[in-house]
Scaffold this motif. Structure first.
Motif, short mmCIF file in Angstrom:
data_model
loop_
_atom_site.label_atom_id
_atom_site.label_comp_id
_atom_site.label_asym_id
_atom_site.label_seq_id
_atom_site.Cartn_x
_atom_site.Cartn_y
_atom_site.Cartn_z
N LEU A 1 0.92 -1.17 0.00
CA LEU A 1 0.10 0.06 0.10
C LEU A 1 0.95 1.10 -0.14
O LEU A 1 1.72 1.18 0.93
N VAL A 2 0.64 2.13 -0.90
CA VAL A 2 1.50 3.32 -1.12
C VAL A 2 0.56 4.52 -0.80
O VAL A 2 -0.60 4.38 -1.27
N ARG A 3 1.21 5.59 -0.30
CA ARG A 3 0.47 6.99 -0.31
C ARG A 3 1.13 7.92 -1.15
O ARG A 3 2.39 8.13 -1.21
N THR A 4 0.23 8.46 -1.80
CA THR A 4 0.81 9.43 -2.68
C THR A 4 1.29 10.74 -2.17
O THR A 4 0.60 11.51 -1.40
N LEU A 5 2.68 11.19 -2.58
CA LEU A 5 3.10 12.59 -2.09
C LEU A 5 2.92 13.51 -3.40
O LEU A 5 2.51 14.72 -2.94
N VAL B 1 17.31 10.68 -3.81
CA VAL B 1 16.91 11.24 -4.98
C VAL B 1 15.72 12.31 -4.40
O VAL B 1 14.43 11.71 -3.67
N ASP B 2 15.71 13.55 -4.92
CA ASP B 2 14.52 14.55 -4.29
C ASP B 2 13.28 13.98 -5.14
O ASP B 2 13.30 13.90 -6.30
N PRO B 3 12.39 13.82 -4.47
CA PRO B 3 10.96 13.39 -5.22
C PRO B 3 10.45 14.31 -6.22
O PRO B 3 9.87 13.97 -7.11
N GLU B 4 10.67 15.54 -5.98
CA GLU B 4 10.42 16.66 -6.81
C GLU B 4 10.98 16.41 -8.23
O GLU B 4 10.66 16.64 -9.29
N LEU B 5 12.33 16.04 -8.09
CA LEU B 5 13.04 15.82 -9.37
C LEU B 5 12.61 14.53 -9.91
O LEU B 5 12.89 14.51 -11.02
N THR C 1 5.66 26.90 -15.66
CA THR C 1 6.90 27.02 -16.17
C THR C 1 7.63 26.02 -15.56
O THR C 1 7.81 25.63 -14.34
N GLY C 2 8.26 25.15 -16.36
CA GLY C 2 8.78 23.70 -16.15
C GLY C 2 7.69 22.81 -15.84
O GLY C 2 6.78 22.95 -15.97
N LYS C 3 8.36 21.80 -15.02
CA LYS C 3 7.45 20.73 -14.62
C LYS C 3 6.18 21.09 -13.58
O LYS C 3 6.44 21.77 -12.58
N GLN C 4 5.18 20.59 -14.07
CA GLN C 4 3.82 20.80 -13.18
C GLN C 4 3.81 19.61 -12.20
O GLN C 4 3.35 18.53 -12.55
N LEU C 5 3.61 19.76 -10.81
CA LEU C 5 3.54 18.71 -10.07
C LEU C 5 2.38 19.40 -9.02
O LEU C 5 2.06 20.65 -8.94
N LEU C 6 1.92 18.42 -8.41
CA LEU C 6 0.70 18.66 -7.30
C LEU C 6 1.12 18.09 -6.19
O LEU C 6 1.50 16.67 -6.21
N ARG C 7 1.58 18.81 -5.00
CA ARG C 7 1.90 18.07 -3.84
C ARG C 7 0.56 17.62 -2.88
O ARG C 7 -0.37 18.45 -2.59
#
Lengths: 341, 341
Positions: A38-42, A119-123, A327-333
């Protein structure tokens, strides 16, 4: 354990994708079986290609079905594991979808990969993720820029385009980025250190290309399609290579718009146009990631991450891509890393 | 010596090329200087690409100028020679233009080549000429059909398409030809021995392709562009190769028509589209001609020659191509070989 909040596909978009295409749902988290975790989305990754997954037609991935959790790449953290490959606290990358909790099946889940320590999860979803890898393989394997050649990249301030453009610069090419707005263009010249940038919102792209590419365009990395592709086709150098990565300009069209009128320039210039999908290069992801990491460490690759907050904003975050707001990578925390699970 | 009858470009076509674009002129034959030969035209080659030479824009060859003799490939016979490479009676191939007499300058004239003894001048401009060579290099070097792959060729009854299609058949591919009219389609199946033919005048090409290419199209050799290209793009197999040879469907358009709406299928199918010009392969013409001759001798290559008569009919013969009236290579006989000069 809290409820599993989810976004499901409620209705297929007709033309422009809207927030109304998605519906909010809450249910009990799934229960992992033997061999599963089971994983939790970051973090969720938002990508133009997701628009294509909403269409009810065969493609390289099956369409997302109505009522199904919206598909999406993510970095997640293992909460509970019955799989020997994964331990609680591990960070994993995979296609976990727009939800708090998902099941990871080592060896079976699409694109599942444990992130190396540190590894930085944002990268991991951007410059070291599929978008960065798309820039890497598209530019190096298909575009193959040579020192001194002229390279043009559209969507150049985006997650893939920015990496593709800088890799061409590292190869010694003369690189022109096309993006929308002064801010993005300034970033391309001052941070990504491209030779020039064209703001397509400001004036005709073909005139700007003529001025900036007097010897013609040797490599074009295309993220947008449409009129910009036509403008580039009109100014190809001999033996030019066009890397087709995407065509965001028409993803939201009700009817696909006509293609470029001047495809026959490919004959006159003995030029090549080729599409690719990054997953086909999976066998070389480790090599590519190592090279990109080395360039990052050396300060050779500028990259931007645009982080929106909260799972409830997932549809809004997706829409930002089609509005050109990122601008650049679109992420959602969605949640923060737990250091002790 | 008689007058030199010539067709000169009188006016650039606007849209459709017409007979009125050319004007008849008679003047004294040219006089060869040292190192030159006077040649007499026997056959003119008529080719769709000639339409492009009439446009006043930069291309792979300079535009034909108003008042200039119309450019055209030809087989001619040496009448008088002051060049050690050529003797009276020799047959030569070159770009001698629409006229009775021209000057051949060994080492300087575009594409000038002495025909080997025994080569039929009618074949020298067709299956053993640039059109046959276009089929050869386009199919083998760019299309690269593998045994069992599905290959589609448009303009398949034409001089280039017919050779390209049969070369794919010789490679062991499953080959479907597209042509206009029952007669051409019958020829494709019964003489060129393709697996199937589609008459584009008879019904929708995409439905026919769907039926005949259940596993998708691996190689498409495109002589026409336009809606047929769009139909093929909709049914590509993964890793498909599209060989862009020409686009006769729009050569006569006043405004170039829009391109295919579905170019992004190149991405989804990781497919490639590439243009080529046969002259780029000149270094390998001897090798290719030997191979084509061997296939001809073995009865593996059917080919048709459509011979019109008389220099006065040159514009009419050119127009036949755009009306789809030719089957195979369109030639014009201007004079007969003189066995004793």
């Amino acid at each position: 354990m809290p409820q599993n909040r989810q976004w499901v596909l409620a209705a297929r978009p007709v033309g422009r994708v809207t927030e109304e295409c998605f519906a909010w749902r809450e249910s009990a988290p799934p229960v992992p079986a033997a061999g599963e975790a089971l994983v939790r989305t970051l973090y969720l990754s938002l990508d133009p290609a997701m628009r294509g997954w909403l269409e009810d037609r065969p493609s390289y991935l099956p369409p997302v079905q109505i009522g199904e959790v919206m598909r999406g790449g993510a970095v997640a953290q293992v909460v509970e594991s019955h799989a020997p490959e994964l331990a609680p606290g591990d960070l994993v990358r995979g296609t976990f979808g727009w939800q708090d909790y998902a099941i990871a099946r080592p060896g079976r889940s699409l694109g599942l990969q444990k992130l190396p320590t540190g590894v930085d999860p944002e990268l991991a979803l951007g410059v070291l993720g599929l978008t960065g890898l798309s820039g890497y393989f598209g530019m190096l394997d298909i575009g193959r820029p040579q020192p001194g050649e002229t390279v043009v990249v559209s969507g150049a301030a985006g997650a893939t385009g920015s990496i593709a453009a800088q890799i061409a610069r590292i190869q010694g090419a003369h690189v022109i980025g096309i993006a929308g707005g002064t801010e993005k263009c300034d970033w391309l010249v001052h941070h990504a250190r491209l030779d020039a940038a064209i703001d397509y919102k400001r004036g005709p792209v073909d005139a700007a290309l003529r001025e900036l590419c007097p010897r013609g365009i040797d490599v074009y990395f295309d993220n947008v399609g449409g009129p910009i592709l036509e403008a580039v086709l009109g100014q190809l150098a001999e033996r030019a290579r066009i890397v087709l990565c995407g065509g965001i300009s028409s993803y939201n069209a009700t009817e696909p718009p006509p293609g470029p009128r001047n495809l026959m320039n490919l004959v006159l210039k003995r030029a090549r146009m080729e599409g690719f999908l990054v997953m086909d290069h999976a066998a070389r992801f480790a090599e590519a990631t190592a090279q990109i990491s080395a360039w990052l460490d050396a300060g050779e690759l500028a990259h931007e991450v645009d982080i929106q907050e909260g799972l409830e904003n997932a549809p809004k975050a997706l829409l930002r891509l089609f509005e050109g707001r990122n601008t650049g990578k679109q992420l959602l925390r969605v949640a923060r890393v737990q250091t002790s699970v």
